[in-house]
Write a protein that holds these residues in place. Structure first.
Motif, PDB file in Angstrom:
ATOM      1  N   GLN A  27       0.821  -1.219   0.000  1.00  0.00           N
ATOM      2  CA  GLN A  27       0.000   0.000   0.000  1.00  0.00           C
ATOM      3  C   GLN A  27       0.851   1.263   0.000  1.00  0.00           C
ATOM      4  O   GLN A  27       0.311   2.364   0.077  1.00  0.00           O
ATOM      5  N   GLY A  28       2.155   1.078  -0.018  1.00  0.00           N
ATOM      6  CA  GLY A  28       3.040   2.245  -0.002  1.00  0.00           C
ATOM      7  C   GLY A  28       3.248   2.792   1.400  1.00  0.00           C
ATOM      8  O   GLY A  28       3.739   3.914   1.561  1.00  0.00           O
ATOM      9  N   LEU A  29       2.875   2.015   2.400  1.00  0.00           N
ATOM     10  CA  LEU A  29       3.075   2.472   3.788  1.00  0.00           C
ATOM     11  C   LEU A  29       4.464   2.031   4.262  1.00  0.00           C
ATOM     12  O   LEU A  29       4.902   0.924   3.948  1.00  0.00           O
ATOM     13  N   ASP A  40       8.769   9.435   4.483  1.00  0.00           N
ATOM     14  CA  ASP A  40       7.817  10.041   3.535  1.00  0.00           C
ATOM     15  C   ASP A  40       8.023   9.516   2.107  1.00  0.00           C
ATOM     16  O   ASP A  40       7.138   9.640   1.272  1.00  0.00           O
ATOM     17  N   GLY A  43       5.777   6.005   0.035  1.00  0.00           N
ATOM     18  CA  GLY A  43       4.657   6.028  -0.913  1.00  0.00           C
ATOM     19  C   GLY A  43       5.108   6.254  -2.336  1.00  0.00           C
ATOM     20  O   GLY A  43       4.674   5.565  -3.272  1.00  0.00           O
ATOM     21  N   ILE A  44       6.021   7.201  -2.509  1.00  0.00           N
ATOM     22  CA  ILE A  44       6.535   7.546  -3.841  1.00  0.00           C
ATOM     23  C   ILE A  44       7.275   6.347  -4.435  1.00  0.00           C
ATOM     24  O   ILE A  44       7.132   6.041  -5.623  1.00  0.00           O
ATOM     25  N   GLY A  46       6.809   3.179  -3.831  1.00  0.00           N
ATOM     26  CA  GLY A  46       5.808   2.197  -4.276  1.00  0.00           C
ATOM     27  C   GLY A  46       5.173   2.615  -5.590  1.00  0.00           C
ATOM     28  O   GLY A  46       4.983   1.793  -6.497  1.00  0.00           O
ATOM     29  N   ALA A  47       4.869   3.914  -5.713  1.00  0.00           N
ATOM     30  CA  ALA A  47       4.215   4.421  -6.929  1.00  0.00           C
ATOM     31  C   ALA A  47       5.148   4.326  -8.133  1.00  0.00           C
ATOM     32  O   ALA A  47       4.717   3.940  -9.227  1.00  0.00           O
ATOM     33  N   ASP A  50       5.233   0.738  -9.276  1.00  0.00           N
ATOM     34  CA  ASP A  50       3.991   0.396  -9.992  1.00  0.00           C
ATOM     35  C   ASP A  50       4.042   0.895 -11.431  1.00  0.00           C
ATOM     36  O   ASP A  50       3.695   0.168 -12.364  1.00  0.00           O
ATOM     37  N   GLN A  51       4.458   2.137 -11.604  1.00  0.00           N
ATOM     38  CA  GLN A  51       4.497   2.731 -12.942  1.00  0.00           C
ATOM     39  C   GLN A  51       5.544   2.041 -13.810  1.00  0.00           C
ATOM     40  O   GLN A  51       5.290   1.738 -14.978  1.00  0.00           O
ATOM     41  N   LYS A  54       4.604  -1.261 -15.321  1.00  0.00           N
ATOM     42  CA  LYS A  54       3.662  -1.191 -16.438  1.00  0.00           C
ATOM     43  C   LYS A  54       4.379  -1.138 -17.790  1.00  0.00           C
ATOM     44  O   LYS A  54       3.784  -1.418 -18.817  1.00  0.00           O
TER      45      LYS A  54
END
Lengths: 89, 125
Positions: A27-29, A40, A43-44, A46-47, A50-51, A54
């Motif tokens: 979950q990016g936690l 901090d 989250g970034i 993890g994002a 994900d990108q 793809k």
């Protein structure tokens, strides 16, 4: 509970050139951060993973390396956990 | 002023995949600023839902861990992240698969925008 992860982070930091590391769940936690790494960023990180995944969906877990003049940040996902390691060049 | 804030939040909405809307409300759930995409669930943007945050953080404070800063609720299709910036409350509505950590990371971008809105809300109370 997080003793094992703490030990892993200490191991990572003991490698030459490594200045920090951060781990995030699916979950990016933030699970943990040591050295010059911010909670901090979890989250970034993890994002970004994900990108990047793809780009080539048929291949799993790309290793992402972000680099500037002095430092590199290496990101990879393993299962549900994403890790990022910051290194001095 | 509001239009500038709206523009910044609209850009943030595009940066986080799966984030449907950002709402800035007062403690009673009355909207001060709403930035929505068409996927935002209408029921969750109503004051009746948003005002429950005030009750929840009051209860959360009784746990003895200090003042509650953030409330994350995950449902089967959506997740709601609410941040305590009293007298304002920021609510993020996103898909259940959206990166929660990324939403929490938006706090530092939205917080500087709140100064003027806080004054406006504080004056009316």
């Amino acid at each position: 509970m997080e003793k094992q992860l703490d030990r892993v982070m200490d191991d990572v930091l003991s490698n030459p050139g490594v200045i920090g590391c951060v781990f995030a769940d699916h979950q990016g936690l933030c699970l943990g951060a040591k050295g010059k790494a911010s909670t901090d960023s979890a989250g970034i990180i993890g994002a970004i993973t994900d990108q990047a995944a793809k780009l080539e969906p048929q291949h799993k877990s790309p290793v992402i390396v972000l680099e500037n003049d002095t430092r590199t940040c290496i990101i990879q996902r393993s299962g549900t956990i994403t890790g990022a390691i910051y290194k001095n060049i | 002023m509001v239009e500038e804030i709206r523009k910044v939040i609209q850009e943030l909405l595009l940066k986080v995949s799966g984030l449907y809307c950002v709402l800035i409300t007062d403690r009673d759930g009355v909207p001060v600023l709403k930035v929505l995409t068409d996927k935002a669930p209408e029921l969750a943007t109503r004051p009746a839902f948003l005002s429950t945050f005030g009750l929840a953080i009051d209860q959360g404070s009784k746990l003895g861990l200090g003042k509650a800063k953030t409330l994350i609720c995950t449902y089967s299709q959506y997740q709601i992240v609410q941040m305590n910036k009293l007298p304002l409350v920021i609510s993020f509505i996103a898909s259940d698969t959206c990166n929660t950590g990324h939403i929490l990371g938006l706090e530092k971008y939205i917080e500087p925008l709140l100064a003027n809105l806080t004054v406006a809300v504080a004056d009316t109370q």
